[in-house]
Design a protein around this motif. Structure first.
Motif, PDB file in Angstrom:
ATOM      1  N   HIS A 187      -0.327  12.619  -9.323  1.00 54.41           N
ATOM      2  CA  HIS A 187      -1.185  11.755 -10.130  1.00 54.41           C
ATOM      3  C   HIS A 187      -0.799  10.292  -9.917  1.00 54.41           C
ATOM      4  CE1 HIS A 187      -3.273  10.088 -13.619  1.00 54.41           C
ATOM      5  NE2 HIS A 187      -4.050  11.154 -13.501  1.00 54.41           N
ATOM      6  N   ASP A 188      -1.792   9.423  -9.955  1.00 58.75           N
ATOM      7  CA  ASP A 188      -1.560   7.995  -9.721  1.00 58.75           C
ATOM      8  C   ASP A 188      -0.580   7.382 -10.707  1.00 58.75           C
ATOM      9  OD1 ASP A 188      -3.264   8.077  -7.594  1.00 58.75           O
ATOM     10  OD2 ASP A 188      -4.980   7.240  -8.674  1.00 58.75           O
ATOM     11  N   ALA A 207       4.528   2.195  -5.536  1.00 65.24           N
ATOM     12  CA  ALA A 207       3.921   0.924  -5.140  1.00 65.24           C
ATOM     13  C   ALA A 207       4.588  -0.241  -5.861  1.00 65.24           C
ATOM     14  CB  ALA A 207       2.424   0.939  -5.438  1.00 65.24           C
ATOM     15  N   ALA A 208       4.910  -0.049  -7.123  1.00 68.48           N
ATOM     16  CA  ALA A 208       5.567  -1.117  -7.894  1.00 68.48           C
ATOM     17  C   ALA A 208       6.933  -1.446  -7.308  1.00 68.48           C
ATOM     18  CB  ALA A 208       5.691  -0.704  -9.356  1.00 68.48           C
ATOM     19  N   ALA A 227      -2.464  -3.187 -15.174  1.00 70.34           N
ATOM     20  CA  ALA A 227      -2.997  -1.848 -14.925  1.00 70.34           C
ATOM     21  C   ALA A 227      -4.083  -1.554 -15.941  1.00 70.34           C
ATOM     22  CB  ALA A 227      -1.876  -0.812 -15.034  1.00 70.34           C
ATOM     23  N   ASP A 228      -4.923  -0.563 -15.628  1.00 73.92           N
ATOM     24  CA  ASP A 228      -5.945  -0.187 -16.599  1.00 73.92           C
ATOM     25  C   ASP A 228      -5.385   0.850 -17.567  1.00 73.92           C
ATOM     26  OD1 ASP A 228      -5.993   2.176 -15.196  1.00 73.92           O
ATOM     27  OD2 ASP A 228      -8.042   1.984 -14.494  1.00 73.92           O
ATOM     28  N   ALA A 229      -6.201   1.252 -18.511  1.00 72.38           N
ATOM     29  CA  ALA A 229      -5.734   2.112 -19.603  1.00 72.38           C
ATOM     30  C   ALA A 229      -5.250   3.477 -19.129  1.00 72.38           C
ATOM     31  CB  ALA A 229      -6.847   2.279 -20.637  1.00 72.38           C
ATOM     32  N   GLY A 230      -5.669   3.920 -17.952  1.00 71.42           N
ATOM     33  CA  GLY A 230      -5.220   5.202 -17.427  1.00 71.42           C
ATOM     34  C   GLY A 230      -3.732   5.230 -17.110  1.00 71.42           C
ATOM     35  N   TYR A 231      -3.127   4.082 -16.954  1.00 65.99           N
ATOM     36  CA  TYR A 231      -1.699   3.980 -16.630  1.00 65.99           C
ATOM     37  C   TYR A 231      -0.848   3.712 -17.863  1.00 65.99           C
ATOM     38  CZ  TYR A 231      -2.996   3.800 -11.737  1.00 65.99           C
ATOM     39  OH  TYR A 231      -3.487   4.110 -10.494  1.00 65.99           O
ATOM     40  N   ARG A 232      -1.416   3.873 -19.033  1.00 67.22           N
ATOM     41  CA  ARG A 232      -0.775   3.437 -20.268  1.00 67.22           C
ATOM     42  C   ARG A 232       0.626   3.996 -20.497  1.00 67.22           C
ATOM     43  NH1 ARG A 232      -2.515   0.543 -24.184  1.00 67.22           N
ATOM     44  NH2 ARG A 232      -4.681   0.761 -23.609  1.00 67.22           N
ATOM     45  N   LYS A 233       0.887   5.264 -20.380  1.00 67.67           N
ATOM     46  CA  LYS A 233       2.182   5.806 -20.813  1.00 67.67           C
ATOM     47  C   LYS A 233       3.181   5.981 -19.671  1.00 67.67           C
ATOM     48  CE  LYS A 233       0.392   7.883 -24.901  1.00 67.67           C
ATOM     49  NZ  LYS A 233       0.010   9.040 -25.619  1.00 67.67           N
ATOM     50  N   THR A 234       2.913   6.888 -18.748  1.00 67.11           N
ATOM     51  CA  THR A 234       3.904   7.241 -17.725  1.00 67.11           C
ATOM     52  C   THR A 234       4.275   6.050 -16.854  1.00 67.11           C
ATOM     53  OG1 THR A 234       2.932   9.441 -17.670  1.00 67.11           O
ATOM     54  CG2 THR A 234       4.428   8.881 -15.891  1.00 67.11           C
ATOM     55  N   PHE A 235       3.276   5.370 -16.305  1.00 70.19           N
ATOM     56  CA  PHE A 235       3.535   4.237 -15.423  1.00 70.19           C
ATOM     57  C   PHE A 235       4.242   3.116 -16.174  1.00 70.19           C
ATOM     58  CE2 PHE A 235       2.076   0.185 -13.513  1.00 70.19           C
ATOM     59  CZ  PHE A 235       2.706   0.309 -12.295  1.00 70.19           C
ATOM     60  N   VAL A 280       0.855  -1.178   0.000  1.00 76.44           N
ATOM     61  CA  VAL A 280       0.000   0.000   0.000  1.00 76.44           C
ATOM     62  C   VAL A 280       0.895   1.233   0.000  1.00 76.44           C
ATOM     63  CG1 VAL A 280      -1.712   1.332   1.290  1.00 76.44           C
ATOM     64  CG2 VAL A 280      -1.824  -1.150   1.296  1.00 76.44           C
ATOM     65  N   VAL A 281       0.581   2.173  -0.865  1.00 75.59           N
ATOM     66  CA  VAL A 281       1.255   3.466  -0.863  1.00 75.59           C
ATOM     67  C   VAL A 281       0.170   4.536  -0.905  1.00 75.59           C
ATOM     68  CG1 VAL A 281       2.784   5.034  -2.101  1.00 75.59           C
ATOM     69  CG2 VAL A 281       3.306   2.607  -2.018  1.00 75.59           C
ATOM     70  N   VAL A 282       0.123   5.361   0.122  1.00 71.29           N
ATOM     71  CA  VAL A 282      -0.798   6.498   0.166  1.00 71.29           C
ATOM     72  C   VAL A 282       0.048   7.743  -0.072  1.00 71.29           C
ATOM     73  CG1 VAL A 282      -2.414   7.795   1.592  1.00 71.29           C
ATOM     74  CG2 VAL A 282      -2.327   5.309   1.776  1.00 71.29           C
ATOM     75  N   HIS A 283      -0.416   8.592  -0.969  1.00 71.61           N
ATOM     76  CA  HIS A 283       0.354   9.793  -1.299  1.00 71.61           C
ATOM     77  C   HIS A 283      -0.571  11.004  -1.336  1.00 71.61           C
ATOM     78  CE1 HIS A 283      -1.238   9.589  -5.391  1.00 71.61           C
ATOM     79  NE2 HIS A 283      -0.988   8.289  -5.329  1.00 71.61           N
ATOM     80  N   ALA A 284       0.018  12.174  -1.462  1.00 75.54           N
ATOM     81  CA  ALA A 284      -0.751  13.414  -1.516  1.00 75.54           C
ATOM     82  C   ALA A 284      -1.644  13.421  -2.752  1.00 75.54           C
ATOM     83  CB  ALA A 284       0.194  14.610  -1.546  1.00 75.54           C
TER      84      ALA A 284
END
Length: 118
Positions: free
Chosen positions: A15-16, A23-24, A39-47, A7-11
């Motif tokens: 952005h996630d 977390a990774a 991951a879902d499509a929202g994490y496609r590029k940066t993550f 678990v990682v909680v951040h400010a």
């Protein structure tokens, strides 16, 4: 199975997709046998780029949600796990003041679910 690995909680102003690497990294440190992430499509590029550059691992991106009802592989496991964690009353709203206590409550809620299964 939907077990919580880390678990990682951040400010809220981070952005996630940028904080997902935290977390990774923590998950790979605890469980070095991890070979891929989902991951879902929202994490496609940066993550996806961060995981590849930092950890040398691949990310499986699930398909976008379509207007018609379909079961997306593995996505329902994540949604179900988050629903179980949110069942905890203290996590239903933002009652926690510190990041550490929020992370601890997430782990406690996940442990409660795990113990209830046994």
């Amino acid at each position: 199975m939907g077990n919580l690995l880390t678990v990682v909680v951040h400010a809220a102003n981070i952005h996630d997709t940028k904080a997902g690497i935290l977390a990774a990294k923590r998950a790979v440190e605890k469980y070095p046998s991890i070979r891929r992430f989902c991951a879902d499509a929202g994490y496609r590029k940066t993550f996806e780029q961060d995981v590849k550059e930092t950890l040398g691992l691949e990310v499986d991106i699930s398909a976008r949600i379509k207007p018609e009802w379909t079961i997306l592989p593995k996505r329902w496991i994540v949604e179900r796990t988050l629903a179980w964690i949110n069942y905890s009353r203290r996590l239903s709203k933002d009652y926690e003041i510190t990041v550490e206590s929020a992370q601890a409550m997430c782990m406690i809620a996940a442990l409660r679910t795990l113990i209830a299964r046994f």
